[in-house]
Structures are given as structure tokens and as C-alpha cells.
Design a protein around this motif. Structure first.
Motif, PDB file in Angstrom:
ATOM      1  N   ASP A  92     -81.397 109.357 -46.407  1.00 44.25           N
ATOM      2  CA  ASP A  92     -81.567 107.729 -46.650  1.00 44.25           C
ATOM      3  C   ASP A  92     -80.566 107.445 -47.866  1.00 44.25           C
ATOM      4  OD1 ASP A  92     -83.004 105.313 -46.358  1.00 44.25           O
ATOM      5  OD2 ASP A  92     -83.431 105.811 -48.448  1.00 44.25           O
ATOM      6  N   LEU A  93     -80.633 108.016 -48.825  1.00 40.92           N
ATOM      7  CA  LEU A  93     -79.928 107.735 -50.095  1.00 40.92           C
ATOM      8  C   LEU A  93     -78.418 107.826 -49.689  1.00 40.92           C
ATOM      9  CD1 LEU A  93     -80.855 108.176 -53.741  1.00 40.92           C
ATOM     10  CD2 LEU A  93     -78.604 108.704 -53.145  1.00 40.92           C
ATOM     11  N   ILE A  94     -77.870 108.884 -49.204  1.00 38.21           N
ATOM     12  CA  ILE A  94     -76.620 109.031 -48.818  1.00 38.21           C
ATOM     13  C   ILE A  94     -76.046 108.038 -47.806  1.00 38.21           C
ATOM     14  CG2 ILE A  94     -74.697 110.442 -47.347  1.00 38.21           C
ATOM     15  CD1 ILE A  94     -76.698 112.853 -48.349  1.00 38.21           C
ATOM     16  N   GLU A  95     -76.963 107.496 -46.916  1.00 38.41           N
ATOM     17  CA  GLU A  95     -76.676 106.474 -46.037  1.00 38.41           C
ATOM     18  C   GLU A  95     -76.422 105.121 -46.651  1.00 38.41           C
ATOM     19  OE1 GLU A  95     -78.583 108.075 -41.775  1.00 38.41           O
ATOM     20  OE2 GLU A  95     -79.976 106.652 -43.043  1.00 38.41           O
ATOM     21  N   ARG A  96     -77.312 105.004 -47.666  1.00 38.83           N
ATOM     22  CA  ARG A  96     -77.342 103.714 -48.561  1.00 38.83           C
ATOM     23  C   ARG A  96     -76.044 103.651 -49.331  1.00 38.83           C
ATOM     24  NH1 ARG A  96     -82.755 104.303 -51.273  1.00 38.83           N
ATOM     25  NH2 ARG A  96     -81.851 102.454 -52.679  1.00 38.83           N
ATOM     26  N   CYS A  97     -75.625 104.861 -50.039  1.00 43.06           N
ATOM     27  CA  CYS A  97     -74.385 104.993 -50.641  1.00 43.06           C
ATOM     28  C   CYS A  97     -73.009 104.717 -49.581  1.00 43.06           C
ATOM     29  CB  CYS A  97     -74.159 106.465 -51.286  1.00 43.06           C
ATOM     30  SG  CYS A  97     -75.253 106.668 -52.883  1.00 43.06           S
ATOM     31  N   SER A  98     -73.114 105.208 -48.461  1.00 41.30           N
ATOM     32  CA  SER A  98     -72.032 105.144 -47.597  1.00 41.30           C
ATOM     33  C   SER A  98     -71.815 103.662 -47.137  1.00 41.30           C
ATOM     34  CB  SER A  98     -72.276 105.903 -46.377  1.00 41.30           C
ATOM     35  OG  SER A  98     -71.235 105.788 -45.330  1.00 41.30           O
ATOM     36  N   ALA A  99     -73.049 102.951 -47.238  1.00 44.66           N
ATOM     37  CA  ALA A  99     -72.881 101.563 -46.947  1.00 44.66           C
ATOM     38  C   ALA A  99     -72.423 100.463 -48.001  1.00 44.66           C
ATOM     39  CB  ALA A  99     -74.287 101.040 -46.383  1.00 44.66           C
ATOM     40  N   LYS A 100     -72.535 101.140 -49.319  1.00 39.32           N
ATOM     41  CA  LYS A 100     -72.196 100.271 -50.417  1.00 39.32           C
ATOM     42  C   LYS A 100     -70.761 100.685 -51.257  1.00 39.32           C
ATOM     43  CE  LYS A 100     -75.996  97.936 -50.679  1.00 39.32           C
ATOM     44  NZ  LYS A 100     -75.985  96.640 -49.940  1.00 39.32           N
ATOM     45  N   PHE A 101     -70.412 101.847 -50.866  1.00 41.65           N
ATOM     46  CA  PHE A 101     -69.018 102.303 -51.601  1.00 41.65           C
ATOM     47  C   PHE A 101     -68.191 102.778 -50.663  1.00 41.65           C
ATOM     48  CE2 PHE A 101     -72.759 103.122 -54.473  1.00 41.65           C
ATOM     49  CZ  PHE A 101     -72.276 102.269 -55.558  1.00 41.65           C
ATOM     50  N   ASP A 102     -66.763 102.558 -50.826  1.00 37.90           N
ATOM     51  CA  ASP A 102     -65.837 103.370 -50.100  1.00 37.90           C
ATOM     52  C   ASP A 102     -65.753 104.569 -49.821  1.00 37.90           C
ATOM     53  OD1 ASP A 102     -64.754 100.643 -50.399  1.00 37.90           O
ATOM     54  OD2 ASP A 102     -63.733 101.033 -52.194  1.00 37.90           O
ATOM     55  N   GLN A 103     -66.084 105.506 -50.483  1.00 37.00           N
ATOM     56  CA  GLN A 103     -66.332 106.925 -50.417  1.00 37.00           C
ATOM     57  C   GLN A 103     -67.448 107.564 -51.009  1.00 37.00           C
ATOM     58  OE1 GLN A 103     -61.890 107.896 -51.772  1.00 37.00           O
ATOM     59  NE2 GLN A 103     -62.140 109.166 -50.089  1.00 37.00           N
ATOM     60  N   VAL A 104     -67.940 108.544 -50.545  1.00 35.97           N
ATOM     61  CA  VAL A 104     -69.075 109.318 -51.178  1.00 35.97           C
ATOM     62  C   VAL A 104     -68.772 110.898 -51.045  1.00 35.97           C
ATOM     63  CG1 VAL A 104     -71.496 109.777 -51.237  1.00 35.97           C
ATOM     64  CG2 VAL A 104     -70.752 107.256 -50.368  1.00 35.97           C
ATOM     65  N   VAL A 105     -68.704 111.519 -52.232  1.00 32.92           N
ATOM     66  CA  VAL A 105     -68.864 112.928 -52.131  1.00 32.92           C
ATOM     67  C   VAL A 105     -70.150 113.370 -52.342  1.00 32.92           C
ATOM     68  CG1 VAL A 105     -67.726 114.902 -53.544  1.00 32.92           C
ATOM     69  CG2 VAL A 105     -66.369 112.781 -53.152  1.00 32.92           C
ATOM     70  N   VAL A 106     -70.490 114.335 -51.493  1.00 30.93           N
ATOM     71  CA  VAL A 106     -72.057 114.693 -51.526  1.00 30.93           C
ATOM     72  C   VAL A 106     -71.647 116.085 -51.976  1.00 30.93           C
ATOM     73  CG1 VAL A 106     -73.994 115.739 -50.648  1.00 30.93           C
ATOM     74  CG2 VAL A 106     -73.002 113.488 -49.706  1.00 30.93           C
ATOM     75  N   ALA A 107     -71.803 116.510 -53.436  1.00 31.76           N
ATOM     76  CA  ALA A 107     -71.543 117.659 -54.136  1.00 31.76           C
ATOM     77  C   ALA A 107     -72.727 118.626 -54.073  1.00 31.76           C
ATOM     78  CB  ALA A 107     -70.918 117.463 -55.584  1.00 31.76           C
ATOM     79  N   ILE A 108     -72.714 119.858 -53.251  1.00 30.23           N
ATOM     80  CA  ILE A 108     -73.749 120.646 -53.542  1.00 30.23           C
ATOM     81  C   ILE A 108     -73.610 121.643 -54.739  1.00 30.23           C
ATOM     82  CG2 ILE A 108     -74.903 122.595 -52.306  1.00 30.23           C
ATOM     83  CD1 ILE A 108     -73.633 121.334 -49.745  1.00 30.23           C
ATOM     84  N   MET A 109     -74.499 121.432 -55.613  1.00 26.16           N
ATOM     85  CA  MET A 109     -74.016 122.189 -57.001  1.00 26.16           C
ATOM     86  C   MET A 109     -75.249 123.211 -57.109  1.00 26.16           C
ATOM     87  SD  MET A 109     -71.712 120.278 -58.147  1.00 26.16           S
ATOM     88  CE  MET A 109     -71.540 120.807 -59.801  1.00 26.16           C
ATOM     89  N   LEU A 110     -74.858 124.501 -57.760  1.00 27.86           N
ATOM     90  CA  LEU A 110     -75.722 125.482 -57.894  1.00 27.86           C
ATOM     91  C   LEU A 110     -76.456 125.115 -59.032  1.00 27.86           C
ATOM     92  CD1 LEU A 110     -76.275 128.301 -57.430  1.00 27.86           C
ATOM     93  CD2 LEU A 110     -74.619 129.149 -59.003  1.00 27.86           C
ATOM     94  N   ASN A 111     -77.851 125.141 -59.195  1.00 26.93           N
ATOM     95  CA  ASN A 111     -78.780 125.079 -60.126  1.00 26.93           C
ATOM     96  C   ASN A 111     -79.459 126.313 -60.681  1.00 26.93           C
ATOM     97  OD1 ASN A 111     -81.013 124.339 -61.721  1.00 26.93           O
ATOM     98  ND2 ASN A 111     -81.378 122.571 -60.360  1.00 26.93           N
TER      99      ASN A 111
END
Length: 159
Positions: A18-37
Motif C-alpha cells: 500500500d505504501l509503495i503504491e501510494r509513493c508510486s502515485a505521488k513521485f516520478d520514481q520509487v526505489v524500494v531498497a531491501i536493506m540488511l538489518n
């Protein structure tokens, strides 16, 4: 504008989507970064997470999924992202995220953090809750996509 949404995504949930879809609608480009925790033991490998995230958001044409390394703020700068997006579900999230955002601001004042409040219907969802429910064989339809649930059930049976 190009933004980064970092996280461990272990596994990706419908709240993340849901958050990624919302960002996709608001911003030109979205990078989803899978980070090691380092403070969390992973259920899925980084490559498995990448595959699950890509399959979950493949319908979004302006979203790129990558595996990130190092400090999130440094990786954002490397990816030419001047904004980090973080989801907030509750006051506890805000306190932790504020501390991290402040540290990131000290490390790189050119990278801002934008907090998005979780949609109310998803505010109870977390990867850790999905993992725990899967370990008991509970129904995950309201937590993760069906194919993620299948992988999570299989993983829990093996471990």
C-alpha cells in the motif's frame, strides 16, 4: 522526484505494498531498497526477498527494487535519492523513526526523511506479526499476498 523506501521486507506485507503504491502515485520514481538489518535474523535471503517484492509490485512501472548495502542514507545518496520514505503505524514507530531520521540528517543533510502514515486498514500489519502467525499456520490473507503466504508457510515448516 526520485524517492527511496528502505526496509528489510522480510517478508513484504500488504501494508508495505500500500505504501509503495501510494509513493508510486505521488513521485516520478520509487526505489524500494531491501536493506540488511543486522539486529534481525532473516527468514528469507536477500535474493528471495527481492523476488517476492518484485512479484508483489510488478504492476508499478515507476518502481525499481534493489538490494542495498551499508548505511541507508549513504545508499540513498548513491542511488541519487534525496528523500527517504518511512511508514508510521503507531507512536512507537514514530519515536524509532524520528531517532533514525535525525541521525541520517546529521550524516547527510541533503537526504530528507518523509513520514507517511499507514492506511488505517493496514496499521496493525507487520512482517514480524505475519511470521509469527505463519508459524502457527494461521490465515495470512489479510497480511501478505497469497504467494508470499505460501512461501512463508513453507519456510516455517522447514525451520
Amino acid at each position: 522526484m526520485k524517492v527511496m523506501y528502505p526496509g528489510s521486507f522480510d517478508p513484504i506485507t500488504i501494508g508495505h505494498i500500500d505504501l509503495i503504491e501510494r509513493c508510486s502515485a505521488k513521485f516520478d520514481q520509487v526505489v524500494v531498497a531491501i536493506m540488511l538489518n543486522d539486529s534481525k535474523l532473516g527468514t528469507f535471503t536477500m535474493d528471495e526477498r527481492l523476488e517476492l517484492v518484485e512479484k508483489s509490485i510488478g504492476h508499478l512501472k515507476n518502481v525499481e527494487v534493489v538490494i542495498g548495502h551499508g548505511l541507508t542514507v549513504d545508499f540513498a545518496a548513491k542511488m541519487n535519492c534525496s528523500v527517504l520514505v518511512r511508514g508510521i503505524r503507531a507512536v512507537m514507530d514514530y519515536e524509532l523513526e524520528l531517532q533514525q531520521a535525525t541521525a541520517n540528517r546529521v550524516l547527510n543533510p541533503n537526504v530528507e526523511t518523509l513520514f507517511l502514515v499507514a492506511s488505517p486498514k493496514y496499521s496493525y500489519i507487520s512482517s514480524s506479526v505475519a511470521r509469527e502467525l505463519a508459524s502457527y499456520g494461521a490465515d495470512l490473507k489479510d497480511f501478505v499476498p497469497e504467494f508470499v503466504a505460501k512461501e512463508l508457510y513453507e519456510r516455517m515448516r522447514r525451520d
